[in-house]
Design an enzyme around this catalytic site. Structure first.
Site, mmCIF file in Angstrom:
data_model
loop_
_atom_site.group_PDB
_atom_site.id
_atom_site.type_symbol
_atom_site.label_atom_id
_atom_site.label_comp_id
_atom_site.label_asym_id
_atom_site.label_seq_id
_atom_site.Cartn_x
_atom_site.Cartn_y
_atom_site.Cartn_z
ATOM 1 N N CYS A 73 0.882 -1.166 0.000
ATOM 2 C CA CYS A 73 0.000 0.000 0.000
ATOM 3 C C CYS A 73 0.916 1.212 0.000
ATOM 4 C CB CYS A 73 -0.871 -0.020 1.255
ATOM 5 S SG CYS A 73 -1.859 1.460 1.478
ATOM 6 N N CYS A 190 -0.140 3.572 -6.584
ATOM 7 C CA CYS A 190 -1.161 3.084 -5.660
ATOM 8 C C CYS A 190 -1.496 1.671 -6.097
ATOM 9 C CB CYS A 190 -2.405 3.962 -5.727
ATOM 10 S SG CYS A 190 -3.810 3.272 -4.833
ATOM 11 N N HIS A 192 -3.989 -0.131 -5.963
ATOM 12 C CA HIS A 192 -5.280 -0.327 -6.638
ATOM 13 C C HIS A 192 -5.222 -0.010 -8.137
ATOM 14 C CE1 HIS A 192 -6.624 -0.440 -2.527
ATOM 15 N NE2 HIS A 192 -7.874 -0.566 -2.863
HETATM 16 N N1 DGL Z 1 -3.748 0.813 -1.404
HETATM 17 C C1 DGL Z 1 -3.488 2.190 -1.119
HETATM 18 C C2 DGL Z 1 -2.246 2.691 -1.827
HETATM 19 O O1 DGL Z 1 -1.579 1.957 -2.488
HETATM 20 C C3 DGL Z 1 -4.536 3.121 -1.536
HETATM 21 C C4 DGL Z 1 -5.866 2.783 -1.207
HETATM 22 C C5 DGL Z 1 -6.381 3.611 -0.112
HETATM 23 O O2 DGL Z 1 -6.504 4.839 -0.260
HETATM 24 O O3 DGL Z 1 -6.670 2.980 0.857
HETATM 25 O O4 DGL Z 1 -1.967 3.845 -1.731
#
Ligand code: DGL
Length: 272
Positions: A73, A190, A192
């Protein structure tokens, strides 16, 4: 002695994409994935809160026999990793390790750019932390980093709407300003966003190289384990993979299976 694991943590499902890459490259090990979907997204939270949630996750993973934890993350890697490595680990788990996803992506990005103009798409928290800019300029002070905060993308992915028409319109809005600024490399900062890689590539055009952590992180982890045989030798090699989520289980199993690329069975957990 209890069997040992590599822990992979993300605020939600997105990290499963990174985890998929890791398991493909290093299929021999045991893994535990933890997604804090009940409290996602992390991207708009304060640094203090991201640190608090991330230490709770790390604590859970270590108590469940992880030897090493990867923070899959970027928000946690930007806002919490340094403090965890400097303060939390020496105090609570002096013999364990926590790694982030930022540095592998940064190293990859800096190594491929030709015109030294790198775009970064990330959450508000990661953009504010300026961690990508700081780490890239450590490697090459001439690098120009152009950041774009993309707060609508994580909710879109967490809702499973990443292939919708709305997703196309939102992506265009985020990607176009970067594409117009003569970048030759675009880093998906990120976890995601890896899920949106194909669509992002379409919007940014052929001349820009898109770097997703799904590609950058697994090989760096492989190198790390090669260099740290003491850690690698402790991790069990029974190909066991366990999934935990703080959020609704059926949703995590349904969407998570898509992101991980095969069916997953999830156990609920409360980190508070
Ligand atoms: N998984 C988080 C990242 O890589 C982003 C998702 C979130 O905002 O929780 O920054």
């Amino acid at each position: 002695m209890a069997e040992k694991f590599i822990g992979v943590f993300d605020s939600g499902f997105g990290g499963l994409n990174t985890m998929r890459g890791i398991v493909r490259m290093l299929p021999q090990y045991n893994y535990i994935y933890l997604g804090d979907s009940a409290r996602a997204p992390y991207g708009h939270r304060s640094k203090k809160q991201v640190y608090e949630f991330t230490t709770q996750a790390v604590d859970f993973l270590f108590k469940n026999n992880c030897e090493l934890v990867v923070l899959a993350c970027n928000t946690a890697s930007s806002d919490a990793l340094r403090k965890i490595q400097k303060e939390y680990l020496p105090k609570h788990y002096p013999h364990k390790k926590v790694l982030g996803v930022l540095i592998p992506a940064v190293e990859h990005g800096v190594s491929v750019t030709k015109n030294k103009r790198i775009g970064v798409m990330a959450t508000i928290g990661t953009v504010k932390s300026k961690a990508f800019e700081r780490e890239m300029q450590k490697l090459d002070p001439e690098i120009k980093v152009l950041q774009q905060a993309c707060p609508l993308l994580v909710p879109l992915v967490e809702e499973g709407k990443h292939n919708s028409k709305a997703a196309e319109a939102i992506l265009k809005k985020y990607v176009s300003p970067l594409a117009d600024r003569n970048i030759d490399t675009l880093l998906l900062g990120c976890t995601h966003y890896g899920i949106l890689e194909k669509q992002i590539k379409k919007h940014v055009g052929k001349n820009v190289q898109v770097i997703s952590e799904t590609n950058a992180v697994p090989s760096k982890l492989k190198d790390y384990l090669k260099r740290h045989k003491d850690i690698a030798n402790k991790i069990g090699r029974n190909k066991k993979i366990l999934f935990y989520s703080t959020g609704p289980i059926s949703k995590f199993e349904k969407l998570g299976s898509k992101f991980f690329g095969s069916k997953i069975k999830v156990t609920g957990v409360d980190l508070n």
